[in-house]
Design a protein around this motif. Structure first.
Motif, short mmCIF file in Angstrom:
data_model
loop_
_atom_site.label_atom_id
_atom_site.label_comp_id
_atom_site.label_asym_id
_atom_site.label_seq_id
_atom_site.Cartn_x
_atom_site.Cartn_y
_atom_site.Cartn_z
N ARG A 127 0.82 -1.20 0.00
CA ARG A 127 0.00 0.00 0.00
C ARG A 127 0.86 1.26 0.00
O ARG A 127 0.58 2.21 -0.74
CB ARG A 127 -0.93 0.01 1.22
N LYS A 156 -6.81 -10.21 -2.66
CA LYS A 156 -7.19 -9.10 -1.77
C LYS A 156 -6.30 -7.89 -2.03
O LYS A 156 -6.80 -6.75 -2.09
CB LYS A 156 -7.07 -9.53 -0.31
N ASP A 160 -7.80 -4.31 -3.19
CA ASP A 160 -7.76 -3.20 -2.24
C ASP A 160 -6.76 -2.11 -2.60
O ASP A 160 -6.98 -0.94 -2.25
CB ASP A 160 -7.39 -3.71 -0.84
#
Length: 306
Positions: A127, A156, A160
């Motif tokens: 991220r 995932k 995301d």
């Protein structure tokens, strides 16, 4: 404009040294020119098969700058920016983007045989890198990291995290993992890719792989297989794969990252096939075995520089 979708054959470029172990940037450019002439849809630099682990930060920067300036947009370039530190990896990735990279490839954070990060830390790692850039991230899922990444966790991450959208799967039973990843991730899986020198290429294509990141010695051979497969000529692709498999196998099982340089030197692409110490030079018997198998196929690499 919609983001481009990258498909096809994106081989890893070796890092070229002279016989004394210094960077040979002119040889590097010749290697890149050969790989483009051999039909590479794109190129990856500074990967494990580029000996990225023997380069200083300054040398990484020099190779990145030389390659991206020399390619000058002829093909997209993926830059490997793997680092244990989230901050350093993000900085490397931003620098690669600013230099003209089309994508970055990143392994999950690991160090040595025992220092690992759990899923929560890996999630935050990717991220933070994604937040620093505007180009796609390819996650390299390979045994060398010693970090289990389930298909559900990878899906995932893709769902995301904005720029996580490509996956190079090199684990055992890669085709099964690719199939599961595509099923779970849906449209968020933009690029499910094959790796590991194409040793599992046909099974991975059957599972839905849309790209192949192989070594850089014979993109022309891999292109023939992949092009035929994507054209719907699966039997032709299978026949071509059978022809090239002895060379793929010899590289993957006998020679490793040194194979590409050996082929390039034999064909006059580069002057030296040196790998950096403490890596050992290829044994003469292995070299002759590799070249014997390659000559039966007449790849461009053995003719390009003559």
């Amino acid at each position: 404009m919609p983001a481009p979708i990258y498909r096809g054959v994106f081989p890893v470029a070796p890092t070229i040294f002279d016989d004394a172990g210094r960077l040979d940037l002119e040889g590097q450019k010749r290697a890149i020119d050969f790989m483009i002439d051999a039909g590479s849809n794109g190129i990856c630099i500074l990967a494990n098969f580029s000996e990225q682990f023997v380069l200083s930060d300054a040398e990484r920067d020099a190779v990145q700058r030389a390659v991206l300036e020399h390619v000058a947009g002829r093909v997209p370039v993926i830059v490997t920016t793997t680092h244990f530190s989230s901050r350093v990896c993000a900085e490397r990735s931003r620098a690669a983007q600013d230099a003209g990279a089309a994508m970055v490839m990143i392994m999950p954070p690991y160090h040595g045989a025992t220092i690992r990060v759990g899923e929560r830390g890996i999630y935050e790692f990717y991220r933070q890198v994604s937040d620093a850039i505007d180009i796609p991230i390819m996650i390299q899922d390979a045994p060398v990291a010693g970090t289990p990444l389930s298909a559900s966790f990878l899906a995932k991450l893709a769902g995301d995290i904005e720029h996580v959208s490509y996956f190079k799967i090199e684990t055992a039973q890669a085709a099964s993992k690719l199939r599961e990843l595509i099923e779970l991730g849906g449209d968020s899986i933009v690029g499910p890719w094959d790796g590991e020198e194409a040793i599992t290429l046909m099974a991975d294509l059957d599972a839905g792989a849309t790209g192949a990141m192989t070594a850089g010695g014979y993109p022309d051979g891999i292109r023939r297989i992949v092009d035929a497969y994507f054209a719907g000529e699966t039997e032709k692709a299978a026949g071509l794969y059978q022809q090239w498999l002895p060379l793929i196998n010899y590289e993957n099982r006998q020679c490793g990252l040194a194979a590409c340089k050996t082929l390039m030197k034999e064909g006059g692409v580069i002057r030296s096939d040196a790998v950096r110490h403490p890596l050992a030079p290829m044994h003469p018997a292995a070299r002759e075995g590799l070249l014997t198998v390659a000559r039966r196929l007449d790849p461009l690499v053995l003719r390009w520089g003559h």
